[in-house]
Design a protein around this motif. Structure first.
Motif, PDB file in Angstrom:
ATOM      1  N   PHE A   1       0.832  -1.202   0.000  1.00 57.55           N
ATOM      2  CA  PHE A   1       0.000   0.000   0.000  1.00 57.55           C
ATOM      3  C   PHE A   1       0.867   1.252   0.000  1.00 57.55           C
ATOM      4  O   PHE A   1       0.622   2.194  -0.737  1.00 57.55           O
ATOM      5  CB  PHE A   1      -0.920  -0.015   1.225  1.00 57.55           C
ATOM      6  CG  PHE A   1      -1.509   1.331   1.553  1.00 57.55           C
ATOM      7  CD1 PHE A   1      -2.524   1.858   0.777  1.00 57.55           C
ATOM      8  CD2 PHE A   1      -1.041   2.074   2.622  1.00 57.55           C
ATOM      9  CE1 PHE A   1      -3.066   3.105   1.060  1.00 57.55           C
ATOM     10  CE2 PHE A   1      -1.571   3.313   2.915  1.00 57.55           C
ATOM     11  CZ  PHE A   1      -2.593   3.828   2.136  1.00 57.55           C
ATOM     12  N   CYS A   2       1.889   1.266   0.859  1.00 55.42           N
ATOM     13  CA  CYS A   2       2.743   2.449   0.993  1.00 55.42           C
ATOM     14  C   CYS A   2       3.436   2.798  -0.320  1.00 55.42           C
ATOM     15  O   CYS A   2       3.622   3.966  -0.647  1.00 55.42           O
ATOM     16  CB  CYS A   2       3.774   2.225   2.096  1.00 55.42           C
ATOM     17  SG  CYS A   2       3.043   2.039   3.736  1.00 55.42           S
ATOM     18  N   ASP A   3       3.835   1.775  -1.078  1.00 57.60           N
ATOM     19  CA  ASP A   3       4.545   2.015  -2.328  1.00 57.60           C
ATOM     20  C   ASP A   3       3.657   2.638  -3.390  1.00 57.60           C
ATOM     21  O   ASP A   3       4.152   3.158  -4.389  1.00 57.60           O
ATOM     22  CB  ASP A   3       5.130   0.710  -2.861  1.00 57.60           C
ATOM     23  CG  ASP A   3       6.236   0.168  -1.970  1.00 57.60           C
ATOM     24  OD1 ASP A   3       6.879   0.989  -1.296  1.00 57.60           O
ATOM     25  OD2 ASP A   3       6.432  -1.054  -1.930  1.00 57.60           O
ATOM     26  N   LEU A   4       2.330   2.559  -3.198  1.00 59.76           N
ATOM     27  CA  LEU A   4       1.402   3.048  -4.211  1.00 59.76           C
ATOM     28  C   LEU A   4       0.836   4.427  -3.887  1.00 59.76           C
ATOM     29  O   LEU A   4       0.015   4.936  -4.628  1.00 59.76           O
ATOM     30  CB  LEU A   4       0.238   2.048  -4.368  1.00 59.76           C
ATOM     31  CG  LEU A   4       0.627   0.661  -4.888  1.00 59.76           C
ATOM     32  CD1 LEU A   4      -0.594  -0.245  -4.925  1.00 59.76           C
ATOM     33  CD2 LEU A   4       1.242   0.763  -6.279  1.00 59.76           C
ATOM     34  N   VAL A   5       1.264   5.031  -2.784  1.00 59.22           N
ATOM     35  CA  VAL A   5       0.766   6.358  -2.434  1.00 59.22           C
ATOM     36  C   VAL A   5       1.435   7.396  -3.331  1.00 59.22           C
ATOM     37  O   VAL A   5       2.652   7.568  -3.280  1.00 59.22           O
ATOM     38  CB  VAL A   5       1.053   6.681  -0.958  1.00 59.22           C
ATOM     39  CG1 VAL A   5       0.542   8.078  -0.620  1.00 59.22           C
ATOM     40  CG2 VAL A   5       0.402   5.653  -0.047  1.00 59.22           C
ATOM     41  N   PRO A   6       0.670   8.092  -4.161  1.00 60.95           N
ATOM     42  CA  PRO A   6       1.282   9.072  -5.079  1.00 60.95           C
ATOM     43  C   PRO A   6       1.761  10.315  -4.349  1.00 60.95           C
ATOM     44  O   PRO A   6       1.300  10.635  -3.246  1.00 60.95           O
ATOM     45  CB  PRO A   6       0.134   9.402  -6.045  1.00 60.95           C
ATOM     46  CG  PRO A   6      -1.108   9.117  -5.272  1.00 60.95           C
ATOM     47  CD  PRO A   6      -0.789   7.974  -4.355  1.00 60.95           C
ATOM     48  N   ALA A   7       2.690  11.023  -4.978  1.00 54.49           N
ATOM     49  CA  ALA A   7       3.256  12.230  -4.376  1.00 54.49           C
ATOM     50  C   ALA A   7       2.199  13.288  -4.123  1.00 54.49           C
ATOM     51  O   ALA A   7       2.271  14.036  -3.146  1.00 54.49           O
ATOM     52  CB  ALA A   7       4.356  12.786  -5.285  1.00 54.49           C
ATOM     53  N   SER A   8       1.185  13.351  -4.994  1.00 51.16           N
ATOM     54  CA  SER A   8       0.133  14.362  -4.813  1.00 51.16           C
ATOM     55  C   SER A   8      -0.627  14.137  -3.509  1.00 51.16           C
ATOM     56  O   SER A   8      -1.031  15.095  -2.843  1.00 51.16           O
ATOM     57  CB  SER A   8      -0.838  14.329  -5.997  1.00 51.16           C
ATOM     58  OG  SER A   8      -1.434  13.038  -6.131  1.00 51.16           O
ATOM     59  N   VAL A   9      -0.814  12.866  -3.127  1.00 52.22           N
ATOM     60  CA  VAL A   9      -1.498  12.557  -1.876  1.00 52.22           C
ATOM     61  C   VAL A   9      -0.598  12.919  -0.693  1.00 52.22           C
ATOM     62  O   VAL A   9      -1.062  13.454   0.318  1.00 52.22           O
ATOM     63  CB  VAL A   9      -1.892  11.064  -1.819  1.00 52.22           C
ATOM     64  CG1 VAL A   9      -2.431  10.697  -0.445  1.00 52.22           C
ATOM     65  CG2 VAL A   9      -2.923  10.755  -2.887  1.00 52.22           C
ATOM     66  N   LEU A  10       0.695  12.644  -0.821  1.00 52.13           N
ATOM     67  CA  LEU A  10       1.627  12.991   0.244  1.00 52.13           C
ATOM     68  C   LEU A  10       1.690  14.502   0.442  1.00 52.13           C
ATOM     69  O   LEU A  10       1.872  14.980   1.566  1.00 52.13           O
ATOM     70  CB  LEU A  10       3.014  12.441  -0.066  1.00 52.13           C
ATOM     71  CG  LEU A  10       3.148  10.919  -0.026  1.00 52.13           C
ATOM     72  CD1 LEU A  10       4.564  10.503  -0.401  1.00 52.13           C
ATOM     73  CD2 LEU A  10       2.774  10.356   1.326  1.00 52.13           C
ATOM     74  N   GLU A  11       1.564  15.258  -0.630  1.00 45.64           N
ATOM     75  CA  GLU A  11       1.536  16.716  -0.507  1.00 45.64           C
ATOM     76  C   GLU A  11       0.344  17.156   0.338  1.00 45.64           C
ATOM     77  O   GLU A  11       0.459  18.042   1.191  1.00 45.64           O
ATOM     78  CB  GLU A  11       1.459  17.354  -1.891  1.00 45.64           C
ATOM     79  CG  GLU A  11       2.732  17.225  -2.716  1.00 45.64           C
ATOM     80  CD  GLU A  11       2.565  17.843  -4.085  1.00 45.64           C
ATOM     81  OE1 GLU A  11       1.835  18.848  -4.206  1.00 45.64           O
ATOM     82  OE2 GLU A  11       3.150  17.312  -5.044  1.00 45.64           O
ATOM     83  N   LYS A  12      -0.818  16.533   0.090  1.00 45.73           N
ATOM     84  CA  LYS A  12      -2.012  16.864   0.876  1.00 45.73           C
ATOM     85  C   LYS A  12      -1.822  16.465   2.331  1.00 45.73           C
ATOM     86  O   LYS A  12      -2.238  17.184   3.254  1.00 45.73           O
ATOM     87  CB  LYS A  12      -3.243  16.145   0.299  1.00 45.73           C
ATOM     88  CG  LYS A  12      -3.596  16.518  -1.130  1.00 45.73           C
ATOM     89  CD  LYS A  12      -3.984  17.976  -1.248  1.00 45.73           C
ATOM     90  CE  LYS A  12      -4.550  18.319  -2.618  1.00 45.73           C
ATOM     91  NZ  LYS A  12      -3.562  18.159  -3.701  1.00 45.73           N
ATOM     92  N   MET A  13      -1.180  15.325   2.565  1.00 46.73           N
ATOM     93  CA  MET A  13      -0.921  14.888   3.937  1.00 46.73           C
ATOM     94  C   MET A  13       0.030  15.844   4.640  1.00 46.73           C
ATOM     95  O   MET A  13      -0.139  16.153   5.826  1.00 46.73           O
ATOM     96  CB  MET A  13      -0.331  13.478   3.931  1.00 46.73           C
ATOM     97  CG  MET A  13      -1.308  12.392   3.533  1.00 46.73           C
ATOM     98  SD  MET A  13      -0.544  10.749   3.648  1.00 46.73           S
ATOM     99  CE  MET A  13      -1.934   9.711   3.174  1.00 46.73           C
TER     100      MET A  13
END
Length: 217
Positions: A54-66
């Motif tokens: 799951f962690c490997d599939l988190v896109p950078a755009s989602v991490l930016e929101k986080m």
């Protein structure tokens, strides 16, 4: 996700009960991430061909929101004096660390200062806002709080101190603290360019034990 500074200003104008409701919304949003992650992991485990985690599939755009969510949560602490709200936000920040830090770490994203992606990481890597969170919680260390007599809320100094230390020590956040060093070495960065909560807290603790000496002219 741009953080509107008027949100922080407006929050300070609300009575304690309504501020607590706002913090409840942030807590619910965070638990929503946990629930979505659990469902995603179940789907991946049922897939015969999918080998990525799951962690490997988190896109950078989602991490930016986080990252923006973490910064927004930290901003709620500025100027907070009510012990009930203070305890609530400190626990929220520690829960944010527990939920989000492994996601940043797993993709080898830098866990340091919160800046625009283009400025802080030309390669497109996203930073977890550890410095922003540290700057919000550090003024409360050490905790100076004496509960009033016959306090019906039961908030104690130990409860606040434990919640504060949980944030400063990232209790319950399971990730590789050395990944940041590996990234810096690979990119040729100078040591200390990116800070983690552990290094920031350690430096603060040492300064408390041995305050800098005043240099006389």
């Amino acid at each position: 996700m741009q953080i509107d500074l008027s949100v922080e200003e407006g929050l300070s104008q609300l009575p304690r009960a309504k501020r607590s409701i706002c913090f409840n919304l942030l807590e619910a949003a965070l638990e929503g991430i946990v629930n979505d992650a659990s469902k995603w992991k179940v789907l991946l485990s049922q897939s015969q061909s999918e080998k990525s985690s799951f962690c490997d599939l988190v896109p950078a755009s989602v991490l930016e929101k986080m990252s923006s969510f973490g910064s927004l949560s930290a901003s709620c602490l500025h100027g907070e004096t009510d012990p009930r709200c203070l305890l609530q936000v400190l626990r929220l920040l520690n829960r944010t660390q527990q939920v989000m830090l492994p996601l940043f770490d797993s993709q080898h994203y830098s866990i340091g200062s919160h800046m625009k992606v283009e400025e802080s990481h030309p390669g497109g890597k996203v930073a977890f806002p550890s410095v922003v969170i540290f700057d919000a919680v550090a003024p409360y260390y050490p905790v100076h709080f004496t509960p009033p007599k016959n306090d019906p809320h039961g908030i104690t100094r130990d409860m606040l101190q434990n919640a504060l230390m949980s944030v400063l020590c990232e209790r319950g956040a399971k990730y590789n603290h050395f990944n940041i060093t590996e990234i810096d070495n690979a990119g040729g960065k100078e040591s200390g360019e990116d800070e983690t909560m552990i290094t920031l807290s350690g430096r603060m603790f040492l300064e408390r034990l041995d305050p800098p000496k005043t240099v006389m002219d």
